[in-house]
Structures are given as structure tokens and as C-alpha cells.
Design an enzyme around this catalytic site. Structure first.
Site, PDB file in Angstrom:
ATOM      1  N   ASN A  37       0.804  -1.220   0.000  1.00 20.17           N
ATOM      2  CA  ASN A  37       0.000   0.000   0.000  1.00 20.17           C
ATOM      3  C   ASN A  37       0.841   1.275   0.000  1.00 20.17           C
ATOM      4  OD1 ASN A  37      -2.248  -1.565  -0.113  1.00 20.17           O
ATOM      5  ND2 ASN A  37      -2.866  -1.272   2.018  1.00 20.17           N
ATOM      6  N   ARG A 137     -16.942   0.960  -2.283  1.00 16.62           N
ATOM      7  CA  ARG A 137     -15.724   1.751  -2.416  1.00 16.62           C
ATOM      8  C   ARG A 137     -15.827   2.920  -3.401  1.00 16.62           C
ATOM      9  NH1 ARG A 137     -10.714  -2.393  -1.924  1.00 16.62           N
ATOM     10  NH2 ARG A 137      -9.682  -0.538  -1.143  1.00 16.62           N
TER      11      ARG A 137
HETATM   12  C1  UD1 Z   1      -6.594   1.603   1.418  1.00 18.25           C
HETATM   13  C2  UD1 Z   1      -5.791   0.322   1.289  1.00 18.25           C
HETATM   14  C3  UD1 Z   1      -6.628  -0.875   1.709  1.00 18.25           C
HETATM   15  C4  UD1 Z   1      -7.215  -0.644   3.105  1.00 18.25           C
HETATM   16  C5  UD1 Z   1      -7.932   0.695   3.194  1.00 18.25           C
HETATM   17  C6  UD1 Z   1      -8.411   1.033   4.592  1.00 18.25           C
HETATM   18  C7  UD1 Z   1      -4.326   0.878  -0.564  1.00 18.25           C
HETATM   19  C8  UD1 Z   1      -3.896   0.617  -1.953  1.00 18.25           C
HETATM   20  N1  UD1 Z   1      -5.367   0.186  -0.094  1.00 18.25           N
HETATM   21  O1  UD1 Z   1      -7.680   1.501   0.509  1.00 18.25           O
HETATM   22  O2  UD1 Z   1      -5.785  -2.026   1.707  1.00 18.25           O
HETATM   23  O3  UD1 Z   1      -8.134  -1.676   3.394  1.00 18.25           O
HETATM   24  O4  UD1 Z   1      -7.051   1.749   2.769  1.00 18.25           O
HETATM   25  O5  UD1 Z   1      -7.340   1.027   5.471  1.00 18.25           O
HETATM   26  O6  UD1 Z   1      -3.723   1.665   0.143  1.00 18.25           O
HETATM   27  N2  UD1 Z   1     -14.534   5.990   0.983  1.00 18.25           N
HETATM   28  C9  UD1 Z   1     -15.565   6.801   0.552  1.00 18.25           C
HETATM   29  N3  UD1 Z   1     -15.293   7.684  -0.457  1.00 18.25           N
HETATM   30  C10 UD1 Z   1     -14.067   7.799  -1.035  1.00 18.25           C
HETATM   31  C11 UD1 Z   1     -13.032   6.970  -0.574  1.00 18.25           C
HETATM   32  C12 UD1 Z   1     -13.304   6.074   0.450  1.00 18.25           C
HETATM   33  O7  UD1 Z   1     -16.690   6.714   1.046  1.00 18.25           O
HETATM   34  O8  UD1 Z   1     -13.905   8.623  -1.941  1.00 18.25           O
HETATM   35  C13 UD1 Z   1     -14.814   5.012   2.055  1.00 18.25           C
HETATM   36  C14 UD1 Z   1     -14.617   3.581   1.556  1.00 18.25           C
HETATM   37  O9  UD1 Z   1     -15.786   3.098   0.912  1.00 18.25           O
HETATM   38  C15 UD1 Z   1     -14.322   2.839   2.834  1.00 18.25           C
HETATM   39  C16 UD1 Z   1     -13.537   3.887   3.643  1.00 18.25           C
HETATM   40  O10 UD1 Z   1     -13.820   5.144   3.062  1.00 18.25           O
HETATM   41  O11 UD1 Z   1     -15.521   2.538   3.491  1.00 18.25           O
HETATM   42  C17 UD1 Z   1     -12.051   3.641   3.664  1.00 18.25           C
HETATM   43  O12 UD1 Z   1     -11.531   3.673   2.370  1.00 18.25           O
HETATM   44  P1  UD1 Z   1     -10.081   4.214   2.023  1.00 18.25           P
HETATM   45  O13 UD1 Z   1      -9.372   4.612   3.268  1.00 18.25           O
HETATM   46  O14 UD1 Z   1     -10.210   5.222   0.937  1.00 18.25           O
HETATM   47  O15 UD1 Z   1      -9.418   2.922   1.442  1.00 18.25           O
HETATM   48  P2  UD1 Z   1      -8.533   2.786   0.142  1.00 18.25           P
HETATM   49  O16 UD1 Z   1      -7.628   3.961   0.009  1.00 18.25           O
HETATM   50  O17 UD1 Z   1      -9.395   2.418  -1.017  1.00 18.25           O
END
Ligand code: UD1
Length: 434
Positions: A37, A137
Site C-alpha cells: 500500500n 468503495r
Molecule cells: C486503502 C488500502 C486498503 C485498506 C484501506 C483502509 C491501498 C492501496 N489500499 O484503501 O488495503 O483496506 O485503505 O485502510 O492503500 N470511501 C468513501 N469515499 C471515497 C473513498 C473512500 O466513502 O472517496 C470510504 C470507503 O468506501 C471505505 C472507507 O472510506 O468505506 C475507507 O476507504 P479508504 O481509506 O479510501 O481505502 P482505500 O484507500 O481504497
């Protein structure tokens, strides 16, 4: 991607089944690879500089190869060293600012190229990522960040197009949730914006800090990474840099659970013990003995006591360790409750664990786990990366043979996990899937 393949390529291709014989305590030393990550956003960030960057401690994972294919498709070029731990990325002239569905669909983290492309080229057209096995996501927070910097956003035919007339302008963005990806994308867009940007309620994960360290070594002016307020002063241009990726705390945590679940004694090397704090705390609560050195941890398994766990953004218990700890608590002596607060659909491994004799009831975002003394080997399916890791852990302590199908999910995030486990005494082999 120019990729000088060697004959020694087993464990990384499309073979898709692991067979594990539950075989007693795992013992020995194992070295953790660089963090998946961290490396994914860092490869994307390399697009911001005009020249050749060098990244060390790169885990040669399927997701990393997809990210390399993606940046290659934009006009950069990537090349691994012979031992595949060092990656050179040349991003002199970017020719293309469109990221096609075929690549974005294979890996959600592809969306991380949006920030760098927008910052450097003033335009990006990227396929809207679909849902995935663990939840819907969305990317609304990424877009909120780009809009705050003056990006204008249109959407149609499955693509999002973001452009800026001239340079992006610094702005203030409050993230409704401390999303890791949205923090990283906004930070990468802001480093070349004109003026001052503030990201509030930013994610504070170690991987966000690693990205900020890399961007800073490229000439960016970033303060506060690792706190919930990140302040960025835009600079005119960035230069290429060399960077070493931090150790993968989730791979380390998975080996910690491997020691705990088999009643073993494993020393895990190349770790930052501080990054493992939430996992260490919960394992200790469950009766596992853990001693920390500067860059290693020694983990000795005992009788496992039940514990309650709730996933949270860092420094809370990581959602990426939830499946693995669920396997462990399946063999605890008592009842545990695991609550998943980050992703809405992250209990896919539970049905498979139940096929191995685990006694788990899922109610909404909670899993109630009645520990049992022994799991039994079965044919099971990895539905996503960490679910696959959880099944491997269960297989290590189960009676008889466990066959795990669709292991390519696991290869997305663990470098040669079967080889590493074998070196600790596991009886594990790979075969073509059914
Ligand atoms: C990253 C990690 C993943 C980990 C996650 C949470 C990478 C490549 N992946 O994923 O392994 O499980 O962090 O620690 O680094 N959300 C929204 N809107 C957005 C973005 C996110 O609602 O625009 C929500 C998502 O649906 C989820 C939460 O926020 O419920 C956390 O997501 P996020 O922290 O963004 O995870 P990733 O960056 O996709």
C-alpha cells in the site's frame, strides 16, 4: 514494463490453488517485504517528475505489476532489477492521460494515478472503478479533493474526466472520512498546485507518511503528514528521487497470527514495531507473547483467549487484519466479537471458515465467534486478498488438508507467501486450480 524474467518465477504466475497440511507450530525467522500500500501510490507519484526515479524494497506483486502496466500505458517506462526488488521509473514525457477500464478494473488502486496526471498534465480521464468483493468503495472524497484544487469534473460512459485550465490552485478540503486513497490523491495533486493547500481529517496511515516522504524528497513542500491536518505549499516542479519502501505491516501482522494460531515461535524481520501496535496490543490481550526489537518482533503462540476487536483507521485495528484475526479467534477458548467499521462487506471469509468448522455468526457489521478447539481441513475459496490470507492461516492449524482455490487474490498482496511459510516449517504446495 520491461521485465527481465528469470527461470525462478514460481509462486507469481496464474496457478491458483494452495494445498496445506495442518502441521504443528511454525518456527524460525521470516523477512517481510516492502509495503504494497506504499509502493502503489509511490509508483503513481513518480509520474509527477520529469526523469528517472528509483524505488527500493519493491514487493514483486501482481498489483505492483498492474500499476507498472498502467504507468507504462501513459508513456512512462518501468524496469525491475534482476532480483526484482528495485524498480526504475522513467517519466520524461507522458503521452497519454487516459486510464482505460481494462486496467483500472483489475485494481482499484489504479485510481491513484488521477492526482499525479491532473497535477502534471492538467487532465485525466479514468475509468470509474466498480465495486469490489469487500464493498462499494466510492471515489467521491478523491473528487472532493480535486474539486477543492479547481479541477472541473465530468462523468459519462463509465469514465470520469477531470481537467484544470492552467495550473491547479491550492485549496482547503475537509475529508468526511479519513480515506487513505483520497488523502494520497489530493496530496499528489496539490504538490504542483499554485499556492497553499490544507487537507483536514486526513488519513494518518504510515503509507500516507511514506508517500509524503517520497514527495518531499522529490522537492515537494509538505507538512503534517501523519497528523490529521496536512499542509502543502505548491512548488513549480518536482525532480526524480530515490526511495526505499517501508515494510509491509499487514504482511508482518499475518505472520504474527501464523505464529499465534500454530502455537509457534517466529521472529519477523524488517518491521517497524510502532506500525504494528494495534495488532500487537490485541494479540497480547489474546495471550500471545510478543517481544519487540528495533526492526523485528518475536511472536510466541500460547492458548488463545477470546478478545473483542473493532476495526478503525490507523492507529486503530486495521481492517486489512480483520479476516486473519477472525481465523485466530475461531480457535480461541471462548466468545469474541469482531466489528468491521471500514468496509460494509468484509466478512466473505466467514462462510469459508465455517466450512472448516468455525462457529461464527455474522449480524450486520459484527461477527460473533464461538471459539472451538480445532478446525478441520476443507476445500475453500479465497474471495479477496485478506480473506485468502485468513484461510491460509486457518489451514495451518486445521486437522488434515486444506485446499485454497483462487489463490491469485493472495498473490496480489503477499510476495511468495507459500515459500516464506515453507521456510518456517509449513507443509504447503501450489498446484493448478481446478
Ligand atoms: C486503502 C488500502 C486498503 C485498506 C484501506 C483502509 C491501498 C492501496 N489500499 O484503501 O488495503 O483496506 O485503505 O485502510 O492503500 N470511501 C468513501 N469515499 C471515497 C473513498 C473512500 O466513502 O472517496 C470510504 C470507503 O468506501 C471505505 C472507507 O472510506 O468505506 C475507507 O476507504 P479508504 O481509506 O479510501 O481505502 P482505500 O484507500 O481504497
Amino acid at each position: 514494463m520491461r521485465d527481465r524474467r528469470t527461470k525462478d518465477d514460481k509462486g507469481e504466475s496464474n496457478v491458483s490453488k494452495l494445498i496445506i497440511q495442518g502441521a504443528g507450530p511454525l518456527k524460525g525467522r521470516v523477512r517481510v517485504s516492502g509495503a504494497k500500500n506504499s509502493v502503489l501510490p509511490i509508483i503513481a507519484a513518480s509520474l509527477l517528475a520529469d526523469g528517472r526515479s528509483v524505488i527500493e524494497e519493491v514487493p514483486y506483486l501482481n498489483d505492483v505489476k498492474i500499476m507498472c502496466e498502467l504507468v507504462d500505458s501513459l508513456g512512462a517506462s518501468t524496469e525491475f532489477s534482476d532480483d526484482r526488488t528495485r524498480l526504475e521509473i522513467s517519466s520524461r514525457s507522458l503521452l497519454n492521460t487516459t486510464a482505460p477500464y481494462e486496467l483500472v478494473n483489475r485494481m482499484r488502486a489504479s485510481f491513484l494515478i488521477a492526482g499525479p496526471l491532473l497535477a502534471r498534465c492538467g487532465h485525466v480521464k479514468i475509468s470509474l472503478p466498480g465495486g469490489c468483493a469487500i464493498g462499494s468503495r466510492p471515489v467521491d472524497l478523491h473528487l472532493k479533493g480535486f474539486a477543492a484544487l479547481g479541477g472541473s469534473i465530468t462523468q459519462g460512459h463509465g469514465y470520469i474526466e477531470i481537467s484544470s485550465s492552467g495550473c491547479l490552485k491550492g485549496g482547503k478540503v475537509y475529508l468526511d472520512f479519513p480515506s487513505v486513497g483520497a488523502t494520497e490523491n489530493t496530496m499528489m495533486a496539490a504538490v504542483l498546485a499554485e499556492g497553499h493547500t490544507i487537507i483536514e481529517n486526513a488519513a494518518i496511515e504510515p503509507e500516507v507518511v511514506d508517500l509524503a516522504t517520497y514527495l518531499t524528497s522529490m522537492g515537494a513542500d509538505i507538512k503534517g503528514a501523519g497528523t490529521d491536518t496536512i499542509k502543502i505549499n505548491g512548488v513549480k516542479e518536482l525532480h526524480p528521487a530515490n526511495h526505499t519502501i517501508i515494510p509491509d505491516r499487514i504482511e508482518a501482522g499475518t505472520f504474527m497470527v501464523a505464529a499465534a494460531i500454530t502455537g509457534g515461535d517466529i521472529t519477523i524481520e524488517n518491521v517497524v514495531p510502532d506500525h504494528l501496535k494495534p495488532v500487537t496490543a490485541k494479540l497480547r490481550e489474546a495471550g500471545v507473547e510478543i517481544s519487540e526489537e528495533l526492526t523485528s518482533v518475536r511472536v510466541r503462540g500460547n492458548r488463545i483467549s477470546p478478545v473483542d476487536i473493532k476495526t478503525h483507521p490507523y492507529p486503530g485495528f486495521p481492517t486489512d487484519m480483520q479476516s486473519q484475526i477472525t481465523s485466530l479467534l475461531s480457535v480461541a477458548c471462548g466468545t469474541s466479537v469482531v466489528i468491521e467499521t471500514i468496509f460494509e462487506n468484509r466478512f466473505m471469509h466467514v462462510c469459508e471458515l465455517k466450512r472448516m468448522g468455525a462457529n461464527i455468526k455474522v449480524e450486520g457489521r459484527s461477527a460473533i465467534i464461538e471459539g472451538c478447539s480445532r478446525l478441520t481441513g476443507a476445500k475453500v475459496k479465497a474471495t479477496d486478498l485478506r480473506a485468502g490470507a485468513a484461510l491460509i492461516l486457518a489451514g495451518l492449524c486445521a486437522e488434515g488438508a486444506t485446499e485454497i482455490l483462487d489463490v491469485e487474490h493472495v498473490d496480489r498482496g503477499y510476495y511468495r507467501i507459500d515459500e516464506k511459510l515453507k521456510s518456517l516449517g509449513a507443509v504447503i504446495s501450489r498446484a493448478d486450480g481446478d
